[in-house]
Design a protein around this motif. Sequence first.
Motif, short mmCIF file in Angstrom:
data_model
loop_
_atom_site.label_atom_id
_atom_site.label_comp_id
_atom_site.label_asym_id
_atom_site.label_seq_id
_atom_site.Cartn_x
_atom_site.Cartn_y
_atom_site.Cartn_z
N GLN A 105 1.30 -1.25 -4.92
CA GLN A 105 -0.02 -1.68 -5.36
C GLN A 105 -0.49 -0.90 -6.58
OE1 GLN A 105 -4.33 -1.20 -3.42
NE2 GLN A 105 -3.00 -2.52 -2.21
N HIS A 142 2.06 2.98 3.20
CA HIS A 142 3.10 2.38 4.04
C HIS A 142 4.52 2.75 3.62
CE1 HIS A 142 0.68 0.12 6.74
NE2 HIS A 142 0.19 -0.70 5.84
N ARG A 198 0.83 -1.21 0.00
CA ARG A 198 0.00 0.00 0.00
C ARG A 198 0.86 1.26 0.00
NH1 ARG A 198 -4.96 -1.35 4.25
NH2 ARG A 198 -5.82 -3.14 3.08
N GLU A 250 -6.44 -8.98 2.91
CA GLU A 250 -7.58 -8.19 2.42
C GLU A 250 -7.42 -7.83 0.95
OE1 GLU A 250 -9.64 -3.79 3.19
OE2 GLU A 250 -8.29 -4.65 4.70
N ASP A 251 -6.26 -7.32 0.58
CA ASP A 251 -6.06 -6.81 -0.78
C ASP A 251 -5.94 -7.94 -1.80
OD1 ASP A 251 -6.13 -4.33 0.37
OD2 ASP A 251 -3.96 -4.05 0.36
N ASP A 262 -2.36 -8.57 7.56
CA ASP A 262 -3.77 -8.21 7.43
C ASP A 262 -4.05 -7.49 6.12
OD1 ASP A 262 -4.16 -9.34 9.90
OD2 ASP A 262 -4.18 -7.44 11.00
N ASP A 263 -3.12 -6.62 5.70
CA ASP A 263 -3.31 -5.88 4.45
C ASP A 263 -3.29 -6.80 3.25
OD1 ASP A 263 -3.38 -3.63 5.96
OD2 ASP A 263 -1.50 -2.77 5.23
N HIS A 274 -0.74 -0.15 11.10
CA HIS A 274 -1.32 0.51 9.94
C HIS A 274 -0.78 1.91 9.72
CE1 HIS A 274 -4.31 -2.50 8.74
NE2 HIS A 274 -4.45 -2.76 10.01
#
Length: 407
Positions: free
Chosen positions: A320, A217, A214, A369-370, A365-366, A260
């Motif tokens: 991303q 980040h 992301r 999800e992604d 976690d990212d 995050h």
Amino acid sequence: MDFFKDTADFIAGSAANVHTHRPFLAIAASVALGLTLGSLWSAEKSHRTRTIASPLQSFQKPLSDKDKQSLVIPLDVLPGARDVSTPYGSIRVYEWGPEDGPKVLLVHGISTPCLSLGGLAHSLVDRGCRVLIFDLFGRGYSDAPADLPQDDRLFTTQILLALTSSPLSWTGASSGQFALVGYSLGGGIAAAFASHFPNLLSSLVLLAPSGLLRDSHISWQSRVLYAKGLIPEGVVSRLVKGRLKAGPLVKPKHSNGTSHDEKIGVEDALTEELTASPRQVLSRAYPSLTTPAAVAWQVENHQGFVPSFISSLRHGPVPQESQLENWKRLGSYLTQRREQKDTDNLPHDKVLIVLGETDNVIVKDDIVEDASAALEGNAQFKYFSIGHEFPSVKYDELAAQLVEFWN
């Protein structure tokens, strides 16, 4: 980085004392101009050079047994070594294992030679696989193209070149297809490759993959350092080389990976990939070899390593925003494939993504999800209770999981 803070402090201090330090400022300006001109000269020179040779080119051949023993990365560090001549420079490839075994191609990370996945390769061969592994451009004993960006297009081409050098068929109708396994940067490379050539693969496995990092980040220091043109190239190269020579930082692990709101930079990627273990055996022929030692050797001996490292961060399949289209294309293909089947979805119809629970670079976690969203649910996840380094530390356990997934 400390460099940016120190520079800001220096500028502020110099402005406050401009009248008393004019001679020093003049010297500083001259140094800056010299660095800039030197950078421009280096950039112009690089445009005239198509290929940066690997350390192999500097060896006198044939090597004596004594010379071979003195190499930090011996030429036979892994079985089945060969050097493949290509229009982009020579590629160092290793291939071994039963000729009739399931074929597995491994793609390593940004800062290491393919030796970093040597333990996993040996463990897969122990389980009956035919393994092919190679040094990415500018790493290990592979040359580095000097006039091309190291992006997913170049790496896709390199994969195809490595495959076609094999005495066995890896892509033909009788090949039985092959499993593609990519780690870190190699995971982003593998996902991009699979999105264009899914029919060549029996399965896709991504180990702590880049490609969906992301934007939020990425630290501003890394943006400035790797944004081409903001800082003279010579300065960037010196800073990066100094950082690489310093080795990994000691950073605390988070219970669930990076938070995050935490930013990550080149130090984090470097630190995570260079984590070693006393029980780590990457080369069975040379069991004392470690990943940090191999990277330190690259910094000092491979003229193409630092430029390749920088180019991979600038242009490679990392963020991303540049890679989401590839992941979505792959997800759409897998969905169509599943819908055309009369039976339930098979394991190899899903992408296996293996993550470290305390990874400071690829946030668990990212990515869950992604990747789930981009691949339209065609993903299966497994976890190790350590960080980004799990493929080079838990290689035997990982090999067992991969074989179970394939079966």
